[in-house]
Motif scaffolding. Structure first.
Motif, mmCIF file in Angstrom:
data_model
loop_
_atom_site.group_PDB
_atom_site.id
_atom_site.type_symbol
_atom_site.label_atom_id
_atom_site.label_comp_id
_atom_site.label_asym_id
_atom_site.label_seq_id
_atom_site.Cartn_x
_atom_site.Cartn_y
_atom_site.Cartn_z
ATOM 1 N N ASP A 116 0.832 -1.198 0.000
ATOM 2 C CA ASP A 116 0.000 0.000 0.000
ATOM 3 C C ASP A 116 0.868 1.249 0.000
ATOM 4 O OD1 ASP A 116 0.068 1.273 2.947
ATOM 5 O OD2 ASP A 116 0.140 -0.909 3.126
ATOM 6 N N GLY A 117 0.292 2.346 -0.469
ATOM 7 C CA GLY A 117 0.971 3.628 -0.474
ATOM 8 C C GLY A 117 -0.047 4.745 -0.354
ATOM 9 N N PHE A 118 0.407 5.941 -0.003
ATOM 10 C CA PHE A 118 -0.526 7.041 0.171
ATOM 11 C C PHE A 118 0.155 8.386 -0.031
ATOM 12 C CE2 PHE A 118 1.371 6.680 4.370
ATOM 13 C CZ PHE A 118 1.533 8.011 4.755
ATOM 14 N N LEU A 119 -0.681 9.386 -0.335
ATOM 15 C CA LEU A 119 -0.308 10.800 -0.362
ATOM 16 C C LEU A 119 -1.225 11.526 0.607
ATOM 17 C CD1 LEU A 119 -0.099 11.337 -4.238
ATOM 18 C CD2 LEU A 119 1.800 10.832 -2.692
ATOM 19 N N VAL A 138 -7.457 17.756 5.875
ATOM 20 C CA VAL A 138 -6.392 17.057 5.156
ATOM 21 C C VAL A 138 -7.005 16.222 4.042
ATOM 22 C CG1 VAL A 138 -4.678 15.213 5.341
ATOM 23 C CG2 VAL A 138 -4.739 17.013 7.057
ATOM 24 N N LEU A 139 -6.373 16.253 2.877
ATOM 25 C CA LEU A 139 -6.771 15.395 1.767
ATOM 26 C C LEU A 139 -5.874 14.163 1.760
ATOM 27 C CD1 LEU A 139 -7.251 18.058 -1.068
ATOM 28 C CD2 LEU A 139 -8.952 17.170 0.542
ATOM 29 N N PHE A 140 -6.501 12.987 1.661
ATOM 30 C CA PHE A 140 -5.763 11.723 1.696
ATOM 31 C C PHE A 140 -6.116 10.890 0.479
ATOM 32 C CE2 PHE A 140 -5.655 7.196 2.602
ATOM 33 C CZ PHE A 140 -4.387 7.021 3.128
ATOM 34 N N GLN A 141 -5.097 10.358 -0.181
ATOM 35 C CA GLN A 141 -5.299 9.443 -1.308
ATOM 36 C C GLN A 141 -4.402 8.229 -1.110
ATOM 37 O OE1 GLN A 141 -7.546 9.564 -3.998
ATOM 38 N NE2 GLN A 141 -6.838 7.444 -4.094
ATOM 39 N N GLY A 142 -5.022 7.062 -0.970
ATOM 40 C CA GLY A 142 -4.270 5.835 -0.761
ATOM 41 C C GLY A 142 -4.570 4.810 -1.830
ATOM 42 N N THR A 143 -3.659 3.871 -1.997
ATOM 43 C CA THR A 143 -3.859 2.779 -2.950
ATOM 44 C C THR A 143 -3.231 1.514 -2.383
ATOM 45 O OG1 THR A 143 -3.510 2.063 -5.249
ATOM 46 C CG2 THR A 143 -1.708 3.258 -4.193
ATOM 47 N N SER A 167 -6.945 -1.223 -5.292
ATOM 48 C CA SER A 167 -7.960 -0.456 -4.560
ATOM 49 C C SER A 167 -7.472 0.972 -4.373
ATOM 50 C CB SER A 167 -8.240 -1.086 -3.193
ATOM 51 O OG SER A 167 -8.734 -2.408 -3.338
ATOM 52 N N PHE A 168 -8.417 1.909 -4.409
ATOM 53 C CA PHE A 168 -8.097 3.327 -4.276
ATOM 54 C C PHE A 168 -9.006 3.941 -3.218
ATOM 55 C CE2 PHE A 168 -7.409 1.849 -8.587
ATOM 56 C CZ PHE A 168 -6.075 2.201 -8.814
ATOM 57 N N THR A 169 -8.400 4.622 -2.251
ATOM 58 C CA THR A 169 -9.134 5.223 -1.142
ATOM 59 C C THR A 169 -8.946 6.727 -1.150
ATOM 60 O OG1 THR A 169 -8.806 3.243 0.213
ATOM 61 C CG2 THR A 169 -9.444 5.262 1.352
ATOM 62 N N SER A 170 -10.055 7.454 -1.210
ATOM 63 C CA SER A 170 -10.024 8.915 -1.159
ATOM 64 C C SER A 170 -10.749 9.371 0.105
ATOM 65 C CB SER A 170 -10.704 9.516 -2.399
ATOM 66 O OG SER A 170 -10.076 9.074 -3.588
ATOM 67 N N GLN A 171 -10.080 10.214 0.887
ATOM 68 C CA GLN A 171 -10.647 10.675 2.148
ATOM 69 C C GLN A 171 -10.465 12.183 2.319
ATOM 70 O OE1 GLN A 171 -8.521 8.132 5.037
ATOM 71 N NE2 GLN A 171 -10.494 7.215 5.546
ATOM 72 N N PRO A 188 -15.035 11.338 5.835
ATOM 73 C CA PRO A 188 -15.794 10.823 4.675
ATOM 74 C C PRO A 188 -14.845 10.070 3.747
ATOM 75 C CG PRO A 188 -16.267 13.141 5.088
ATOM 76 C CD PRO A 188 -15.084 12.802 5.937
ATOM 77 N N THR A 189 -15.241 8.861 3.341
ATOM 78 C CA THR A 189 -14.333 7.970 2.623
ATOM 79 C C THR A 189 -15.010 7.348 1.418
ATOM 80 O OG1 THR A 189 -13.248 7.421 4.724
ATOM 81 C CG2 THR A 189 -12.822 5.953 2.866
ATOM 82 N N LEU A 190 -14.316 7.334 0.291
ATOM 83 C CA LEU A 190 -14.767 6.645 -0.917
ATOM 84 C C LEU A 190 -13.704 5.647 -1.323
ATOM 85 C CD1 LEU A 190 -16.726 6.267 -3.314
ATOM 86 C CD2 LEU A 190 -15.433 8.067 -4.507
ATOM 87 N N ILE A 191 -14.105 4.369 -1.441
ATOM 88 C CA ILE A 191 -13.187 3.296 -1.821
ATOM 89 C C ILE A 191 -13.671 2.668 -3.123
ATOM 90 C CG2 ILE A 191 -12.261 1.036 -1.174
ATOM 91 C CD1 ILE A 191 -12.538 1.884 1.737
#
Length: 303
Positions: A116-119, A138-143, A167-171, A188-191
Motif C-alpha cells: 500500500d501507499g498514500f499521499l 487534510v486530503l488523503f489518497q491511498g492505494t 484499490s483506491f481510497t479517497s478521504q 468521509p471515505t470513498l473506496i
C-alpha cells in the motif's frame, strides 16, 4: 513646605499623565503595525494514525517515520491456540514528510501479501483563539495492491488464477482540537477497486469514519475509532463495520499503541470494507493490536 510638596505632587501627576497617554498612543501604533498573527493548533492527535486510519497530523519537513503494526487473533476452534495467538498480521511502513503539510508513505503486509501507499496533504490548519479557521482539513489518497485467487472452469478442467486487485481510497479528514485533552475527527471515505474481493461486493463503497482522542496523562491518551459503511456486503460474505479502542503511550520519539479491534487489515480498503468479524469477545472475533512508531528527523530544522 506644604506648598512645595503640593507643587511637587501636582507636577509628578501631570508628567505621569502625559507619559501614560504617550505610552498608550505608542502601543496602539505598534499593534497596528504589528498585528497579532493567528497561531496554528498543534498536537491534535500527536500521531499520524489515530489507531486504524490516518489522522490529520503530518510530520515536520524531513521527518522519517518508521512503523511496525501488528494484529493478533485466535481461530474459532478453541483447541487450536498456539503461543499467544493463532494468527499474526504485520505491516512494515515508511512515511516521509516532503514538507510540513505534505507526506508520502508506503507499506507491506505479510498476511495477505498486500502493498500500500498514500499521499497526504494538509490544506487548512486549525487556528488558536479565533473562529476563522476552527478545523484542520487534510486530503488523503491511498492505494493498495493485493492478490486474489480466482477459479476458472473450461473443457480442460478447473484452473486457479491469481488476479491483482487494485484499490483506491479517497478521504477528507476533518478534525478539531476542542481543548488540550479532547480532539475529534470525521473522515468521509470513498473506496473503489478494479475487482471485487468478495462475492456481491460493490466495486465502489462509501464510509464515514469517526475518531477521537482523550488525554488522561502527560504521555498517555485513550483513542477510539469507528467506520460506518453505507453499502456493506450482506450476503453471502457478510462484512462488519470496524471498531477500535486503545491506549497511546508517548516515549520521546517513540509512540506505542495498544488496542482491541475487530479489524485484521491495515490498508484503508481492507479494514474499512473487508472486516468479516463483529466486535465481540467470542468465536475468535477479539483481536489485539500493537503498533510501534519511531520518528527520525533527517532535517536540521526539526522544530
Amino acid at each position: 513646605m506644604q506648598k512645595s510638596i503640593v507643587k511637587y505632587l501636582f507636577s509628578f501627576s501631570f508628567i505621569a499623565g502625559l507619559l501614560s497617554v504617550n505610552a498608550q498612543s505608542l502601543l496602539t501604533k505598534l499593534e497596528k503595525e504589528y498585528p497579532t498573527k493567528p497561531v496554528n493548533e498543534i498536537a491534535t492527535f500527536k500521531t499520524t494514525r489515530i489507531g486504524l486510519g490516518h489522522s490529520i497530523e503530518t510530520r515536520k519537513k524531513g521527518a522519517l517515520e518508521i512503523s511496525l503494526y501488528s494484529r493478533y487473533w485466535n481461530h474459532k476452534e478453541g483447541n487450536t491456540q498456539r503461543f499467544l495467538a493463532d494468527e499474526v498480521n504485520v505491516r512494515f511502513g515508511l512515511d516521509y514528510a516532503i514538507s510540513d503539510n505534505f507526506t508520502i508513505g508506503a507499506g507491506y503486509t505479510n498476511f495477505n501479501k498486500a502493498m500500500d501507499g498514500f499521499l497526504k496533504y494538509k490544506i487548512i490548519n486549525q487556528k488558536r483563539n479565533t473562529n476563522k479557521s476552527p478545523f484542520s482539513i487534510v486530503l488523503f489518497q491511498g492505494t493498495s495492491i493485493k492478490k486474489k485467487q480466482s477459479a476458472t472452469t473450461s473443457s480442460y478442467g478447473t484452473n486457479s488464477l491469481n488476479l491483482n486487485v487494485y484499490s483506491f481510497t479517497s478521504q477528507i479528514l476533518i478534525a478539531r482540537k476542542f481543548n488540550r485533552k479532547f480532539s475529534m475527527q470525521l473522515a468521509p471515505t470513498l473506496i473503489s477497486r478494479t475487482n471485487s474481493v468478495f462475492e456481491n461486493q460493490p466495486k465502489s463503497q462509501f464510509a464515514l469514519g469517526l475518531g477521537a482522542r482523550y488525554k488522561v496523562g502527560s504521555h498517555v491518551s485513550i483513542v477510539s475509532e469507528y467506520y460506518h459503511v453505507t453499502n456493506a456486503i450482506k450476503t453471502p460474505n457478510k462484512t462488519y463495520n470496524p471498531y477500535m479502542i486503545g491506549v497511546n503511550w508517548e516515549l520521546s520519539h517513540l509512540l506505542l499503541q495498544f488496542q482491541i479491534t475487530n479489524a485484521r487489515g491495515f490498508s484503508e480498503d481492507s479494514f474499512i470494507t473487508e472486516t468479516q468479524n463483529n466486535f465481540n469477545f467470542h468465536d475468535g472475533n477479539f483481536h489485539f493490536g500493537f503498533n510501534a512508531t519511531f520518528v527520525l528527523h533527517l532535517s536540521k530544522n526539526k522544530l
